[in-house]
Design a protein around this motif. Sequence first.
Motif, PDB file in Angstrom:
ATOM      1  N   GLU A  52       0.444  -1.058  -0.046  1.00 29.94           N
ATOM      2  CA  GLU A  52      -0.036   0.019   0.108  1.00 29.94           C
ATOM      3  C   GLU A  52       1.140   1.442   0.079  1.00 29.94           C
ATOM      4  OE1 GLU A  52      -4.159   0.779   0.708  1.00 29.94           O
ATOM      5  OE2 GLU A  52      -3.323  -0.462  -1.060  1.00 29.94           O
ATOM      6  N   ARG A  55       2.041   1.448  -3.617  1.00 27.57           N
ATOM      7  CA  ARG A  55       1.345   2.370  -4.611  1.00 27.57           C
ATOM      8  C   ARG A  55       1.425   3.478  -4.078  1.00 27.57           C
ATOM      9  NH1 ARG A  55      -4.100   3.226  -3.286  1.00 27.57           N
ATOM     10  NH2 ARG A  55      -5.387   3.021  -5.239  1.00 27.57           N
ATOM     11  N   ARG A 309      -8.976  -5.050   0.512  1.00 25.59           N
ATOM     12  CA  ARG A 309      -9.262  -4.024  -1.028  1.00 25.59           C
ATOM     13  C   ARG A 309      -8.697  -3.904  -1.744  1.00 25.59           C
ATOM     14  NH1 ARG A 309      -6.772   0.468   3.026  1.00 25.59           N
ATOM     15  NH2 ARG A 309      -7.281  -0.865   4.519  1.00 25.59           N
ATOM     16  N   PRO A 310      -7.779  -4.152  -1.782  1.00 27.22           N
ATOM     17  CA  PRO A 310      -7.892  -4.134  -3.744  1.00 27.22           C
ATOM     18  C   PRO A 310      -8.180  -4.794  -4.708  1.00 27.22           C
ATOM     19  CG  PRO A 310      -5.335  -4.796  -2.364  1.00 27.22           C
ATOM     20  CD  PRO A 310      -6.622  -4.634  -1.404  1.00 27.22           C
ATOM     21  N   TRP A 314     -10.192  -3.434  -8.137  1.00 31.13           N
ATOM     22  CA  TRP A 314      -9.257  -3.607  -8.704  1.00 31.13           C
ATOM     23  C   TRP A 314      -8.592  -2.443  -9.433  1.00 31.13           C
ATOM     24  CZ3 TRP A 314      -5.545  -7.226  -7.639  1.00 31.13           C
ATOM     25  CH2 TRP A 314      -4.880  -7.454  -8.240  1.00 31.13           C
ATOM     26  N   TRP A 317      -7.061   0.365  -7.961  1.00 26.90           N
ATOM     27  CA  TRP A 317      -6.449   0.162  -7.363  1.00 26.90           C
ATOM     28  C   TRP A 317      -4.640   0.356  -7.552  1.00 26.90           C
ATOM     29  CZ3 TRP A 317      -2.781  -3.062  -5.816  1.00 26.90           C
ATOM     30  CH2 TRP A 317      -1.965  -3.239  -4.608  1.00 26.90           C
ATOM     31  N   THR A 318      -5.142  -0.798  -8.823  1.00 26.86           N
ATOM     32  CA  THR A 318      -3.884  -1.234  -9.926  1.00 26.86           C
ATOM     33  C   THR A 318      -3.494   0.054 -10.903  1.00 26.86           C
ATOM     34  OG1 THR A 318      -5.249  -2.126 -11.771  1.00 26.86           O
ATOM     35  CG2 THR A 318      -4.262  -3.265  -9.788  1.00 26.86           C
TER      36      THR A 318
END
Length: 326
Positions: A52, A55, A309-310, A314, A317-318
């Motif tokens: 996290e 990211r 959560r991711p 998706w 998040w990615t």
Amino acid sequence: MQKAKRIIFDGNHLLHRVLHANLKAVRDNRLAPEPSEDDRRRYVGGVFGFIESMRKEIGKLDPDSALVVFDKGLSERRLSLHPEYKQRFSEEERTESNEDFVAAREYRDQFLRQLSILIQIIPMLGVKLIQLPGREADDVIGLIARYLSPRPVVIVTEDADMLQLIEVGINIFRPMQDRMVTTINFEREIGYPLDRMLLLKSVLGEPKRGDNIPGIEGVGYKTALQVATGSPSTAWGDVYDFCAGHASKRVRKVSESFHTVKRNEHLVDISKEIFTQSEIDTMRDALGVPRRFDDQGILELFTTLKFQRPLDSWDSWTTPFVRLLN
């Protein structure tokens, strides 16, 4: 500020930071960042916190590429200068009856378990990963940033030792303060001139909970700062004369233990670490490996790790990782 060509994460420091925070939350019965355990009831809070954080900083700094570097041993050069380097406990203290030693060993085991999972995940996210046998991350990052990377480079870390790497084209981003430290704002952000950092660290040393580099008894930060900023230059002769002739007894103590200061400079100066051509080639090859985002592999692994959560968001998040490849 010009966009970073590459950001380099100090992997060990980041994992220690998030793991300490997560384990403390668990001990205090507070809600830790999800999840705490995977489907085999292995603790994975440190892994989730690391990913996290990575990211978040990739999304914020928007680099062309990202790299994580981890330790894979200790510097033989430093150990030859100071055999107790990075040793928190003496031989006599390493007993089952020493609660601090037992706790530190358990923490180290947990750290290594989290690390083993991260080594699998990081390349799948399109982020390069380097571990060089027998080398510390600080030294590897220093060489890559200075000689093997296009500039500008941003090093993401809270480790104050890494500030010595700052020069034109190499900046340090401190995520907890959300601050970028550069050649321009160094003194304003840190409190003393960039060219005096190594001298300050050499006088001060590092405590046992850090690198275990002994300083001088009775000489604390205030005196070390007085020496570092008051000496007419960082040349050893000038520093010695400044300390030996000073009115303060504590400053004079530095001249009386000057051998310690000079040894410490060899321990803290990242530029003194010498790499073989084979090691440099290994790093260059690792940096040249094509990146790919393993969408299916990450989905399966995150499902196993219960990273809900991711999985629930998706695409968004990615996005920071996918953008690295465009």
